[in-house]
Write a protein that holds these residues in place. Structure first.
Motif, mmCIF file in Angstrom:
data_model
loop_
_atom_site.group_PDB
_atom_site.id
_atom_site.type_symbol
_atom_site.label_atom_id
_atom_site.label_comp_id
_atom_site.label_asym_id
_atom_site.label_seq_id
_atom_site.Cartn_x
_atom_site.Cartn_y
_atom_site.Cartn_z
ATOM 1 N N ILE A 35 7.418 -12.534 10.749
ATOM 2 C CA ILE A 35 7.084 -12.389 9.327
ATOM 3 C C ILE A 35 7.942 -11.294 8.662
ATOM 4 C CG2 ILE A 35 4.724 -13.314 9.383
ATOM 5 C CD1 ILE A 35 5.109 -9.616 9.439
ATOM 6 N N SER A 36 8.966 -10.824 9.394
ATOM 7 C CA SER A 36 9.688 -9.654 8.876
ATOM 8 C C SER A 36 10.377 -9.923 7.535
ATOM 9 C CB SER A 36 10.691 -9.134 9.910
ATOM 10 O OG SER A 36 11.554 -10.161 10.295
ATOM 11 N N ASN A 37 10.589 -11.212 7.206
ATOM 12 C CA ASN A 37 11.248 -11.532 5.937
ATOM 13 C C ASN A 37 10.314 -11.529 4.731
ATOM 14 O OD1 ASN A 37 13.863 -11.673 5.507
ATOM 15 N ND2 ASN A 37 14.152 -13.760 6.297
ATOM 16 N N LEU A 38 9.008 -11.443 4.999
ATOM 17 C CA LEU A 38 8.043 -11.488 3.892
ATOM 18 C C LEU A 38 8.282 -10.364 2.889
ATOM 19 C CD1 LEU A 38 4.468 -12.192 5.300
ATOM 20 C CD2 LEU A 38 5.869 -13.620 3.835
ATOM 21 N N THR A 39 8.636 -9.197 3.408
ATOM 22 C CA THR A 39 8.830 -8.022 2.550
ATOM 23 C C THR A 39 9.875 -8.302 1.473
ATOM 24 O OG1 THR A 39 8.569 -6.862 4.601
ATOM 25 C CG2 THR A 39 9.126 -5.518 2.708
ATOM 26 N N ALA A 40 10.961 -8.989 1.888
ATOM 27 C CA ALA A 40 12.019 -9.299 0.933
ATOM 28 C C ALA A 40 11.476 -10.185 -0.182
ATOM 29 C CB ALA A 40 13.158 -9.991 1.659
ATOM 30 N N ASN A 41 10.350 -10.887 0.099
ATOM 31 C CA ASN A 41 9.737 -11.748 -0.906
ATOM 32 C C ASN A 41 8.528 -11.079 -1.555
ATOM 33 O OD1 ASN A 41 11.100 -14.542 -0.851
ATOM 34 N ND2 ASN A 41 10.998 -13.871 1.274
ATOM 35 N N GLY A 42 8.476 -9.769 -1.426
ATOM 36 C CA GLY A 42 7.446 -8.995 -2.125
ATOM 37 C C GLY A 42 6.046 -9.121 -1.551
ATOM 38 N N ARG A 43 5.900 -9.467 -0.273
ATOM 39 C CA ARG A 43 4.564 -9.575 0.338
ATOM 40 C C ARG A 43 4.545 -8.791 1.649
ATOM 41 N NH1 ARG A 43 5.049 -12.525 -3.569
ATOM 42 N NH2 ARG A 43 3.636 -14.133 -4.316
ATOM 43 N N PHE A 44 3.351 -8.295 1.987
ATOM 44 C CA PHE A 44 3.136 -7.712 3.321
ATOM 45 C C PHE A 44 2.059 -8.529 4.021
ATOM 46 C CE2 PHE A 44 3.781 -3.422 1.064
ATOM 47 C CZ PHE A 44 5.148 -3.495 1.216
ATOM 48 N N THR A 45 1.915 -8.336 5.320
ATOM 49 C CA THR A 45 0.759 -8.920 6.023
ATOM 50 C C THR A 45 -0.269 -7.809 6.214
ATOM 51 O OG1 THR A 45 1.876 -8.456 8.093
ATOM 52 C CG2 THR A 45 1.991 -10.719 7.270
ATOM 53 N N PRO A 413 4.904 1.124 9.212
ATOM 54 C CA PRO A 413 4.011 0.097 8.684
ATOM 55 C C PRO A 413 3.769 0.285 7.190
ATOM 56 C CG PRO A 413 2.961 1.393 10.432
ATOM 57 C CD PRO A 413 4.223 2.073 10.082
ATOM 58 N N ARG A 414 3.347 -0.766 6.507
ATOM 59 C CA ARG A 414 2.986 -0.659 5.091
ATOM 60 C C ARG A 414 1.477 -0.727 4.966
ATOM 61 N NH1 ARG A 414 7.663 -0.727 1.938
ATOM 62 N NH2 ARG A 414 6.201 0.241 0.491
ATOM 63 N N GLN A 415 0.961 -0.912 3.763
ATOM 64 C CA GLN A 415 -0.479 -0.830 3.554
ATOM 65 C C GLN A 415 -0.923 -1.744 2.424
ATOM 66 O OE1 GLN A 415 -1.320 3.129 2.045
ATOM 67 N NE2 GLN A 415 -0.082 2.790 0.235
ATOM 68 N N LEU A 416 -2.231 -1.988 2.389
ATOM 69 C CA LEU A 416 -2.849 -2.636 1.234
ATOM 70 C C LEU A 416 -3.441 -1.480 0.436
ATOM 71 C CD1 LEU A 416 -4.198 -5.009 -0.336
ATOM 72 C CD2 LEU A 416 -6.037 -4.918 1.347
ATOM 73 N N TYR A 417 -2.818 -1.125 -0.668
ATOM 74 C CA TYR A 417 -3.264 0.055 -1.419
ATOM 75 C C TYR A 417 -4.483 -0.305 -2.260
ATOM 76 C CZ TYR A 417 -3.378 3.880 -4.774
ATOM 77 O OH TYR A 417 -3.783 4.931 -5.538
ATOM 78 N N ASN A 418 -5.530 0.503 -2.124
ATOM 79 C CA ASN A 418 -6.772 0.226 -2.839
ATOM 80 C C ASN A 418 -7.274 1.452 -3.574
ATOM 81 O OD1 ASN A 418 -8.174 -2.065 -3.290
ATOM 82 N ND2 ASN A 418 -8.665 -2.382 -1.118
ATOM 83 N N GLY A 419 -6.372 2.369 -3.854
ATOM 84 C CA GLY A 419 -6.763 3.607 -4.549
ATOM 85 C C GLY A 419 -6.644 3.433 -6.053
ATOM 86 N N HIS A 420 -6.647 4.540 -6.774
ATOM 87 C CA HIS A 420 -6.551 4.492 -8.244
ATOM 88 C C HIS A 420 -5.216 3.915 -8.685
ATOM 89 C CE1 HIS A 420 -10.148 6.626 -9.408
ATOM 90 N NE2 HIS A 420 -9.970 7.441 -8.393
ATOM 91 N N LYS A 421 -5.235 3.243 -9.823
ATOM 92 C CA LYS A 421 -3.965 2.879 -10.461
ATOM 93 C C LYS A 421 -3.397 4.162 -11.063
ATOM 94 C CE LYS A 421 -5.000 -1.882 -11.173
ATOM 95 N NZ LYS A 421 -5.643 -2.857 -11.995
ATOM 96 N N GLN A 422 -2.191 4.088 -11.573
ATOM 97 C CA GLN A 422 -1.597 5.313 -12.138
ATOM 98 C C GLN A 422 -2.475 5.852 -13.265
ATOM 99 O OE1 GLN A 422 2.591 5.208 -12.920
ATOM 100 N NE2 GLN A 422 2.433 6.807 -14.475
ATOM 101 N N ARG A 423 -2.683 7.177 -13.313
ATOM 102 C CA ARG A 423 -3.479 7.782 -14.397
ATOM 103 C C ARG A 423 -2.905 9.146 -14.709
ATOM 104 N NH1 ARG A 423 -9.210 9.211 -11.401
ATOM 105 N NH2 ARG A 423 -8.363 9.711 -9.371
#
Ligand code: CMC
Length: 431
Positions: A35-45, A413-423
């Motif tokens: 799945i290493s090419n997913l990142t180039a398509n703007g997605r992570f697992t 590794p990357r992450q699924l970010y679930n914190g605050h949006k920019q403020r």
């Protein structure tokens, strides 16, 4: 990079692209989707705990958790435990093949000649409190080796890596035994090159300068099996920590210190210590049912230590060998009637028959039995994980060396970010 097979996987993302992903086939084990090419398509697992992720390609160890298979370089662990020794397994894990008689002799002699530690390293120990946990000491002194052996720090030089491997395998028992001797206020014992790896460890643990210590061959053989059975276990938490640390180019001693830190936790190498603590807490056979009920209670975080495994969902092949060794040691020492060991045996029987454990496939793992053996030998519980670390050192090194033998990327590794949006920043008086 592995060669893609003819099989293709396709992933379709709603309102996004459809991607064709290469699939690799190893010599054994499940197919692996790249799945290493997913990142180039703007997605992570998303795969917390890496339960579905192969982090690397490896030729060292294969585990089939469903069938209870563990192979080192293709050789089943049961055969290695029966016919081989820890040092021979070290050679196999590092170099990929069993040694010839001459290679074996040379390897054993090399390891024996690297067992002493720099004399100045001894002073590190006196900086610790006497009641320091030996794993705390081990993390510190192994990391400190990088300050002593400057001639084996160039990770891109294969010779440096080999010398670092010799040093780590040879010096770990010495450092481990020193942490025990320090805790009981006895003088450190120098290693003896005429003894085998396991005999030497027992000599440094239980000998003293005032009298001869005769190593019991049954106990030395059990100790060697404990080292061998812990030698490697593919991409477990501590090995992954070593690879991740090594991927930044960190020196071998720092990498192994990272592995020791990861091993320390009770869900990993700390389990053998936790087993004995649990048996002591249970204290009496009459309380076993109460603890089993607690382990089954969803509201109670308590777990039966030494039961269950992330990968083995049938049985742990190392546990089978360890159980036989435990029986030999208990017989040799006439300890069949030890109250804690009696609790252990009853617990083992209950867990093997109880529906909860059977349905969830929670079998006694290697740490359940190794804890029992170590306790019988007279090794304090706080040293159990240290002994696991001594055995696992070769696995960490073999994986670190394998990683450096081919092109690799820094682990990130990357992450699924679930914190605050920019403020925008709020001044103190307006919060
Ligand atoms: N006692 C009671 N229940 C357990 C136990 C246990 N020892 N282990 C797992 N479970 C239950 C757990 O509560 C869960 O139940 P449910 O599905 O109802 O929520 C289910 O079994 C699956 O557990 P899990 O935590 O999802 O499984 P895992 O693969 O993530 O964890 C483990 C594996 C080894 C961390 C776990 O079995 C455990 O904590 N065992 C005790 C610690 C131990 O002995 N560790 C040594 C592992 S062997 C040495 C090594 O290789 O490092």
């Amino acid at each position: 990079m592995p060669e893609p097979s003819n099989i293709k996987a396709t992933i379709t993302i709603e309102n996004g692209p459809t991607l064709e992903l290469p699939v690799y086939q190893g010599t054994l084990g499940p197919d692996v989707v790249d799945i290493s090419n997913l990142t180039a398509n703007g997605r992570f697992t998303f795969d917390p705990g890496f339960v579905s992720t192969a982090s690397c390609e490896s030729q060292i160890t294969f585990i089939d958790g469903g069938k209870g298979v563990l192979l080192h370089r293709g050789y089943p662990i049961e055969q290695l435990a029966k016919h081989s020794s820890h040092l021979e397994a070290c050679y196999l894990l590092i170099y990929g093949e069993l040694p010839t008689a001459a290679e074996k002799e040379e390897f054993e002699a090399t390891i024996a000649r690297h067992t002493m530690v720099h004399e100045q390293l001894r002073t590190f120990y006196s900086g610790f409190r006497r009641d320091a946990h030996p794993m705390a000491i081990l993390c510190g002194v192994v990391g400190a080796l990088s300050a002593f052996y400057h001639d084996s720090l160039d990770v891109s030089d294969e010779k440096h890596r080999e010398i670092a491997a010799f040093r780590l395998i040879a010096k770990m028992p010495t450092l481990a035994a020193m942490s025990y001797k320090f805790s009981i206020g006895q003088p450190f014992m120098y290693p003896r090159n005429d003894l085998s790896y396991a005999e030497n460890f027992l000599h440094m643990m239980f000998g003293n300068p005032c009298e001869d210590y005769k190593v019991n061959p049954v106990l030395a053989s059990a100790m060697d099996k404990i080292f061998l059975l812990h030698a490697d276990h593919e991409q477990n938490a501590s090995t992954s920590a070593v690879r991740l640390t090594g991927s930044s180019g960190a020196n071998p001693f720092a990498c192994i210190a990272a592995g020791i830190a990861a091993l320390w936790g009770p869900s990993h190498g700390g389990a053998n210590e936790a087993v004995l603590e649990m048996l002591e807490e249970i204290g009496d056979e009459s309380r076993i049912d109460e603890f089993v009920a607690r382990a089954k209670d969803k509201e109670d975080p308590f777990r039966l230590m030494g039961f269950g495994h992330r990968v083995y969902k049938n049985f742990d092949p190392r546990a089978k060998v360890m159980k036989e060794t435990a029986d030999e040691v208990l017989k040799e020492l006439g300890l069949d009637d030890d109250p804690l060991l009696k609790i252990a045996k009853r617990l083992e029987k209950i867990a093997l028959e109880d529906n909860y454990f059977v349905e969830k496939k929670l079998y006694p793992n290697v740490d359940f039995y190794s804890g029992i053996i170590l306790k019988a030998i007279g090794i304090p519980t706080s040293m159990f994980t240290v002994i696991f670390a001594v055995g696992r050192t070769v696995g960490w090194i073999a994986h670190w060396h394998e990683m450096h033998s081919a092109p690799f990327k820094i682990g990130r590794p990357r992450q699924l970010y679930n914190g605050h949006k920019q403020r925008d920043y709020v001044p103190t008086d307006k919060r």
